[in-house]
Scaffold this motif. Structure first.
Motif, PDB file in Angstrom:
ATOM      1  N   ALA A  60       0.837  -1.208   0.000  1.00  0.00           N
ATOM      2  CA  ALA A  60       0.000   0.000   0.000  1.00  0.00           C
ATOM      3  C   ALA A  60       0.869   1.255   0.000  1.00  0.00           C
ATOM      4  CB  ALA A  60      -0.947  -0.004   1.192  1.00  0.00           C
ATOM      5  N   LYS A  61       1.953   1.234   0.774  1.00  0.00           N
ATOM      6  CA  LYS A  61       2.877   2.373   0.782  1.00  0.00           C
ATOM      7  C   LYS A  61       3.444   2.616  -0.606  1.00  0.00           C
ATOM      8  CE  LYS A  61       6.005   2.660   3.992  1.00  0.00           C
ATOM      9  NZ  LYS A  61       7.053   2.275   4.989  1.00  0.00           N
ATOM     10  N   ASP A  62       3.640   1.534  -1.354  1.00  0.00           N
ATOM     11  CA  ASP A  62       4.163   1.625  -2.712  1.00  0.00           C
ATOM     12  C   ASP A  62       3.079   1.941  -3.743  1.00  0.00           C
ATOM     13  OD1 ASP A  62       6.659   1.001  -1.666  1.00  0.00           O
ATOM     14  OD2 ASP A  62       6.524  -1.139  -2.185  1.00  0.00           O
ATOM     15  N   GLY A  63       1.835   2.059  -3.291  1.00  0.00           N
ATOM     16  CA  GLY A  63       0.727   2.365  -4.193  1.00  0.00           C
ATOM     17  C   GLY A  63       0.168   1.158  -4.923  1.00  0.00           C
ATOM     18  N   ASP A  64       0.573  -0.037  -4.551  1.00  0.00           N
ATOM     19  CA  ASP A  64       0.108  -1.271  -5.195  1.00  0.00           C
ATOM     20  C   ASP A  64      -1.023  -1.866  -4.359  1.00  0.00           C
ATOM     21  OD1 ASP A  64      -0.274  -3.636  -6.521  1.00  0.00           O
ATOM     22  OD2 ASP A  64       1.825  -4.274  -6.439  1.00  0.00           O
ATOM     23  N   PHE A  65      -2.217  -1.317  -4.545  1.00  0.00           N
ATOM     24  CA  PHE A  65      -3.355  -1.689  -3.711  1.00  0.00           C
ATOM     25  C   PHE A  65      -3.931  -3.058  -4.064  1.00  0.00           C
ATOM     26  CE2 PHE A  65      -3.217   2.989  -3.778  1.00  0.00           C
ATOM     27  CZ  PHE A  65      -2.841   3.166  -2.451  1.00  0.00           C
ATOM     28  N   ASN A  66      -3.792  -3.476  -5.316  1.00  0.00           N
ATOM     29  CA  ASN A  66      -4.266  -4.817  -5.676  1.00  0.00           C
ATOM     30  C   ASN A  66      -3.451  -5.884  -4.946  1.00  0.00           C
ATOM     31  OD1 ASN A  66      -6.291  -3.939  -7.432  1.00  0.00           O
ATOM     32  ND2 ASN A  66      -4.899  -3.862  -9.168  1.00  0.00           N
ATOM     33  N   THR A  67      -2.148  -5.698  -4.916  1.00  0.00           N
ATOM     34  CA  THR A  67      -1.299  -6.638  -4.188  1.00  0.00           C
ATOM     35  C   THR A  67      -1.601  -6.584  -2.698  1.00  0.00           C
ATOM     36  OG1 THR A  67       0.447  -6.509  -5.856  1.00  0.00           O
ATOM     37  CG2 THR A  67       1.088  -7.290  -3.670  1.00  0.00           C
ATOM     38  N   ALA A  68      -1.806  -5.386  -2.182  1.00  0.00           N
ATOM     39  CA  ALA A  68      -2.135  -5.244  -0.753  1.00  0.00           C
ATOM     40  C   ALA A  68      -3.412  -6.018  -0.419  1.00  0.00           C
ATOM     41  CB  ALA A  68      -2.290  -3.772  -0.389  1.00  0.00           C
ATOM     42  N   GLU A  69      -4.414  -5.908  -1.271  1.00  0.00           N
ATOM     43  CA  GLU A  69      -5.673  -6.635  -1.030  1.00  0.00           C
ATOM     44  C   GLU A  69      -5.460  -8.139  -1.114  1.00  0.00           C
ATOM     45  OE1 GLU A  69      -8.934  -5.124  -3.365  1.00  0.00           O
ATOM     46  OE2 GLU A  69      -8.495  -3.060  -2.769  1.00  0.00           O
ATOM     47  N   ASP A  70      -4.677  -8.587  -2.091  1.00  0.00           N
ATOM     48  CA  ASP A  70      -4.384 -10.022  -2.212  1.00  0.00           C
ATOM     49  C   ASP A  70      -3.652 -10.539  -0.973  1.00  0.00           C
ATOM     50  OD1 ASP A  70      -5.580 -10.144  -4.708  1.00  0.00           O
ATOM     51  OD2 ASP A  70      -3.686 -10.004  -5.817  1.00  0.00           O
ATOM     52  N   LEU A  71      -2.702  -9.757  -0.487  1.00  0.00           N
ATOM     53  CA  LEU A  71      -1.954 -10.162   0.699  1.00  0.00           C
ATOM     54  C   LEU A  71      -2.851 -10.198   1.934  1.00  0.00           C
ATOM     55  CD1 LEU A  71       1.322  -8.220  -0.040  1.00  0.00           C
ATOM     56  CD2 LEU A  71       1.124 -10.714   0.200  1.00  0.00           C
ATOM     57  N   MET A  72      -3.795  -9.275   2.026  1.00  0.00           N
ATOM     58  CA  MET A  72      -4.714  -9.304   3.166  1.00  0.00           C
ATOM     59  C   MET A  72      -5.659 -10.507   3.080  1.00  0.00           C
ATOM     60  SD  MET A  72      -3.709  -7.081   5.256  1.00  0.00           S
ATOM     61  CE  MET A  72      -5.045  -7.304   6.432  1.00  0.00           C
ATOM     62  N   LYS A  73      -5.989 -10.940   1.882  1.00  0.00           N
ATOM     63  CA  LYS A  73      -6.781 -12.170   1.748  1.00  0.00           C
ATOM     64  C   LYS A  73      -5.980 -13.364   2.257  1.00  0.00           C
ATOM     65  CE  LYS A  73      -9.601 -10.655  -2.130  1.00  0.00           C
ATOM     66  NZ  LYS A  73      -9.837 -10.740  -3.575  1.00  0.00           N
ATOM     67  N   LYS A  74      -4.692 -13.402   1.916  1.00  0.00           N
ATOM     68  CA  LYS A  74      -3.828 -14.476   2.406  1.00  0.00           C
ATOM     69  C   LYS A  74      -3.695 -14.401   3.929  1.00  0.00           C
ATOM     70  CE  LYS A  74      -1.051 -15.065  -1.768  1.00  0.00           C
ATOM     71  NZ  LYS A  74       0.285 -14.991  -2.360  1.00  0.00           N
ATOM     72  N   CYS A  75      -3.606 -13.189   4.438  1.00  0.00           N
ATOM     73  CA  CYS A  75      -3.552 -12.987   5.884  1.00  0.00           C
ATOM     74  C   CYS A  75      -4.792 -13.593   6.537  1.00  0.00           C
ATOM     75  CB  CYS A  75      -3.451 -11.496   6.193  1.00  0.00           C
ATOM     76  SG  CYS A  75      -3.606 -11.063   7.944  1.00  0.00           S
ATOM     77  N   ASN A  76      -5.949 -13.291   5.981  1.00  0.00           N
ATOM     78  CA  ASN A  76      -7.197 -13.815   6.536  1.00  0.00           C
ATOM     79  C   ASN A  76      -7.266 -15.333   6.454  1.00  0.00           C
ATOM     80  OD1 ASN A  76      -8.469 -11.457   7.460  1.00  0.00           O
ATOM     81  ND2 ASN A  76      -9.095 -10.934   5.383  1.00  0.00           N
ATOM     82  N   GLU A  77      -6.768 -15.908   5.367  1.00  0.00           N
ATOM     83  CA  GLU A  77      -6.763 -17.368   5.240  1.00  0.00           C
ATOM     84  C   GLU A  77      -5.915 -18.001   6.332  1.00  0.00           C
ATOM     85  OE1 GLU A  77      -5.363 -18.135   1.271  1.00  0.00           O
ATOM     86  OE2 GLU A  77      -7.174 -17.304   0.349  1.00  0.00           O
ATOM     87  N   GLN A  78      -4.741 -17.427   6.578  1.00  0.00           N
ATOM     88  CA  GLN A  78      -3.874 -17.960   7.616  1.00  0.00           C
ATOM     89  C   GLN A  78      -4.496 -17.778   9.004  1.00  0.00           C
ATOM     90  OE1 GLN A  78      -1.123 -19.856   7.078  1.00  0.00           O
ATOM     91  NE2 GLN A  78      -1.841 -19.644   4.979  1.00  0.00           N
ATOM     92  N   LEU A  79      -5.166 -16.649   9.202  1.00  0.00           N
ATOM     93  CA  LEU A  79      -5.844 -16.435  10.483  1.00  0.00           C
ATOM     94  C   LEU A  79      -6.987 -17.425  10.665  1.00  0.00           C
ATOM     95  CD1 LEU A  79      -5.811 -12.562  10.871  1.00  0.00           C
ATOM     96  CD2 LEU A  79      -4.704 -14.251  12.354  1.00  0.00           C
ATOM     97  N   ASP A  80      -7.663 -17.777   9.585  1.00  0.00           N
ATOM     98  CA  ASP A  80      -8.712 -18.795   9.676  1.00  0.00           C
ATOM     99  C   ASP A  80      -8.128 -20.124  10.149  1.00  0.00           C
ATOM    100  OD1 ASP A  80     -10.686 -17.029   8.847  1.00  0.00           O
ATOM    101  OD2 ASP A  80     -10.738 -17.776   6.774  1.00  0.00           O
ATOM    102  N   HIS A  81      -6.960 -20.495   9.605  1.00  0.00           N
ATOM    103  CA  HIS A  81      -6.297 -21.728  10.034  1.00  0.00           C
ATOM    104  C   HIS A  81      -5.894 -21.643  11.510  1.00  0.00           C
ATOM    105  CE1 HIS A  81      -6.273 -23.358   6.043  1.00  0.00           C
ATOM    106  NE2 HIS A  81      -5.483 -22.411   5.564  1.00  0.00           N
ATOM    107  N   ALA A  82      -5.349 -20.502  11.900  1.00  0.00           N
ATOM    108  CA  ALA A  82      -4.942 -20.316  13.294  1.00  0.00           C
ATOM    109  C   ALA A  82      -6.159 -20.380  14.215  1.00  0.00           C
ATOM    110  CB  ALA A  82      -4.217 -18.981  13.465  1.00  0.00           C
ATOM    111  N   HIS A  83      -7.234 -19.749  13.795  1.00  0.00           N
ATOM    112  CA  HIS A  83      -8.445 -19.750  14.615  1.00  0.00           C
ATOM    113  C   HIS A  83      -9.003 -21.163  14.749  1.00  0.00           C
ATOM    114  CE1 HIS A  83     -12.705 -18.823  15.644  1.00  0.00           C
ATOM    115  NE2 HIS A  83     -12.065 -18.033  16.491  1.00  0.00           N
TER     116      HIS A  83
END
Length: 101
Positions: free
Chosen positions: A26-49
């Motif tokens: 996001a700092k680099d202005g690449d919001f599509n990548t930021a959104e994709d990475l947050m989806k991966k973050c959520n997937e990993q959090l689902d596994h942790a949960h």
């Protein structure tokens, strides 16, 4: 039990890494990548949960969970990652607003 705790640590750590990478994107202005990475973050959090839920269900069924430093560490990882995820979403939103001006 140790395997569940280690999965909790591993998945929380992976989620944390994805959230931090998303902030950088996001700092680099690449919001599509930021959104994709947050989806991966959520997937990993689902596994942790899921790992955390299995521990809770086991204890609720009468199987007392032995408190260990490793379990406390795993819970700490999960809770700080959940907080970081919320902050990452806010930081990404701020960068989007700045970029739009």
């Amino acid at each position: 039990m140790e395997q569940i705790v280690l999965n909790l640590i591993m998945n929380s750590g992976d989620a944390r890494s994805y959230a931090m990478e998303a902030i950088q994107s996001a700092k680099d202005g690449d919001f599509n990548t930021a959104e994709d990475l947050m989806k991966k973050c959520n997937e990993q959090l689902d596994h942790a949960h899921s790992a955390q839920t299995s521990l809770i269900q086991s204890e609720a069924s009468g199987n007392k969970t032995e408190l260990s430093l490793l379990l406390v560490h795993a819970q700490d990882h999960l809770m700080t990652t959940l907080t970081l995820k919320d902050l990452a979403l806010e930081i990404i939103d701020i960068h989007k607003r700045i970029d739009a001006k």
